[in-house]
Motif scaffolding. Sequence first.
Motif, mmCIF file in Angstrom:
data_model
loop_
_atom_site.group_PDB
_atom_site.id
_atom_site.type_symbol
_atom_site.label_atom_id
_atom_site.label_comp_id
_atom_site.label_asym_id
_atom_site.label_seq_id
_atom_site.Cartn_x
_atom_site.Cartn_y
_atom_site.Cartn_z
ATOM 1 N N SER A 129 98.658 33.493 25.156
ATOM 2 C CA SER A 129 98.936 32.341 25.608
ATOM 3 C C SER A 129 100.096 31.399 24.640
ATOM 4 O O SER A 129 99.868 31.843 23.506
ATOM 5 C CB SER A 129 97.847 31.351 25.730
ATOM 6 O OG SER A 129 96.950 32.319 26.459
ATOM 7 N N CYS A 130 100.910 30.650 25.139
ATOM 8 C CA CYS A 130 101.587 29.683 24.410
ATOM 9 C C CYS A 130 100.884 28.348 24.408
ATOM 10 O O CYS A 130 100.682 27.689 25.402
ATOM 11 C CB CYS A 130 102.839 29.447 25.125
ATOM 12 S SG CYS A 130 103.864 28.480 24.419
ATOM 13 N N THR A 131 100.465 27.877 23.190
ATOM 14 C CA THR A 131 99.989 26.735 22.952
ATOM 15 C C THR A 131 101.022 25.323 23.371
ATOM 16 O O THR A 131 100.687 24.325 23.580
ATOM 17 C CB THR A 131 99.556 26.330 21.440
ATOM 18 O OG1 THR A 131 100.893 26.770 20.747
ATOM 19 C CG2 THR A 131 98.535 27.298 21.054
ATOM 20 N N LYS A 132 102.174 25.755 23.233
ATOM 21 C CA LYS A 132 103.120 24.652 23.677
ATOM 22 C C LYS A 132 103.270 24.310 24.999
ATOM 23 O O LYS A 132 103.169 23.053 25.567
ATOM 24 C CB LYS A 132 104.604 24.887 22.959
ATOM 25 C CG LYS A 132 105.404 23.591 22.980
ATOM 26 C CD LYS A 132 106.413 23.678 21.912
ATOM 27 C CE LYS A 132 107.362 22.476 21.886
ATOM 28 N NZ LYS A 132 108.491 22.783 21.202
ATOM 29 N N CYS A 133 103.747 25.434 25.770
ATOM 30 C CA CYS A 133 104.193 25.201 27.139
ATOM 31 C C CYS A 133 103.079 25.648 28.146
ATOM 32 O O CYS A 133 102.954 25.312 29.403
ATOM 33 C CB CYS A 133 105.388 25.993 27.440
ATOM 34 S SG CYS A 133 105.289 27.855 27.800
ATOM 35 N N GLY A 134 101.971 26.383 27.598
ATOM 36 C CA GLY A 134 100.886 26.862 28.359
ATOM 37 C C GLY A 134 101.016 28.048 29.130
ATOM 38 O O GLY A 134 100.151 28.056 29.822
ATOM 39 N N ALA A 149 107.731 35.216 19.724
ATOM 40 C CA ALA A 149 107.995 34.061 20.398
ATOM 41 C C ALA A 149 107.736 34.008 21.800
ATOM 42 O O ALA A 149 107.786 34.946 22.622
ATOM 43 C CB ALA A 149 109.236 33.844 20.057
ATOM 44 N N CYS A 150 107.081 32.883 22.166
ATOM 45 C CA CYS A 150 107.044 32.612 23.718
ATOM 46 C C CYS A 150 108.327 32.798 24.455
ATOM 47 O O CYS A 150 109.389 32.279 24.021
ATOM 48 C CB CYS A 150 106.629 31.218 24.116
ATOM 49 S SG CYS A 150 106.599 30.708 25.961
ATOM 50 N N PRO A 151 108.279 33.774 25.487
ATOM 51 C CA PRO A 151 109.758 33.886 26.358
ATOM 52 C C PRO A 151 110.441 32.660 26.795
ATOM 53 O O PRO A 151 111.257 32.622 27.150
ATOM 54 C CB PRO A 151 109.144 35.096 27.164
ATOM 55 C CG PRO A 151 108.011 35.707 26.768
ATOM 56 C CD PRO A 151 107.324 34.715 25.963
ATOM 57 N N ARG A 152 109.442 31.530 27.058
ATOM 58 C CA ARG A 152 109.911 30.568 27.673
ATOM 59 C C ARG A 152 110.431 29.365 26.925
ATOM 60 O O ARG A 152 111.300 28.528 26.975
ATOM 61 C CB ARG A 152 108.915 29.899 28.842
ATOM 62 C CG ARG A 152 108.529 30.518 29.942
ATOM 63 C CD ARG A 152 107.959 29.657 30.997
ATOM 64 N NE ARG A 152 107.372 30.497 31.713
ATOM 65 C CZ ARG A 152 106.330 30.003 32.653
ATOM 66 N NH1 ARG A 152 105.997 28.623 32.721
ATOM 67 N NH2 ARG A 152 105.609 30.868 33.485
ATOM 68 N N CYS A 153 109.542 29.268 25.615
ATOM 69 C CA CYS A 153 109.868 28.126 24.975
ATOM 70 C C CYS A 153 109.900 28.391 23.466
ATOM 71 O O CYS A 153 110.255 27.515 22.697
ATOM 72 C CB CYS A 153 109.044 26.976 25.084
ATOM 73 S SG CYS A 153 107.361 27.267 24.236
ATOM 74 N N ALA A 154 109.851 29.872 22.899
ATOM 75 C CA ALA A 154 110.026 30.134 21.802
ATOM 76 C C ALA A 154 108.917 29.791 20.638
ATOM 77 O O ALA A 154 108.978 30.208 19.351
ATOM 78 C CB ALA A 154 111.330 30.043 20.998
HETATM 79 ZN ZN LIG Z 1 105.857 28.426 25.624
#
Ligand SMILES: [Zn+2]
Length: 217
Positions: A129-134, A149-154
């Motif tokens: 999971s990404c803590t920033k964008c969920g 890195a999150c593929p959406r927001c890094a």
């Molecule tokens: Zn993210």
Amino acid sequence: MKKRIVLLGPPASGKGTQADRISAAYSIPHVSTGALLRSECEKDTPLGREADEWTSKGLLVPDDLVVRIVTRWMDEHGPSFIFDGFPRTVGQAVYLDVALQELNLPLDLIVLLELPESEIRRRVSDRLSCTKCGATFGATLHGLSLGDACPRCASPLVRRNDDNSEALDRRLEVYTNQTEPVVDYYEKNSPKLLSRINAVHGSDEVFGSLVRILGDA
Ligand SMILES: [Zn+2]
């Protein structure tokens, strides 16, 4: 086109993802009651303060109060919605039916995303999971590892605290004891509205099935 939708399913069945996709494709507001409760509490509204009296004591917000908060949201956001994981209990389903009847806005569709327990466990143990964008990702499917890195927001990807097997046991128990009876309730009271989708298939295939069901007049 159906536009008052309840989406139910066990953990890791993809409810949130599918609700987001329907919301984006058809401009139907997506409501998660968890997020709605948090926002009422943060905005310190009268309903938020009432909810806080329960949560601050570690208690669940009573069913009628959850439904009053959802109803107030509907007053502001109009007559279409997709509820993600709500109603969570039979009590909430009953209060919701009464509230929707008073507003003359009956449900159009109830979808149950079905997933066998073995697949729920596999998905949760594989989930990052990404803590920033969920956003959440299947590590195997997307070739991702912890800390990537999150593929959406890094932002760095983590394993959620409640994505361990003990916490999952508890979530599954709550689902079996509280939410499966909601499915039984709708099966008994609104059998024509209830559709089941096998959520073992990939996200695109599940979305395709949803689109077909939504389009039925
Ligand atoms: Zn993210």
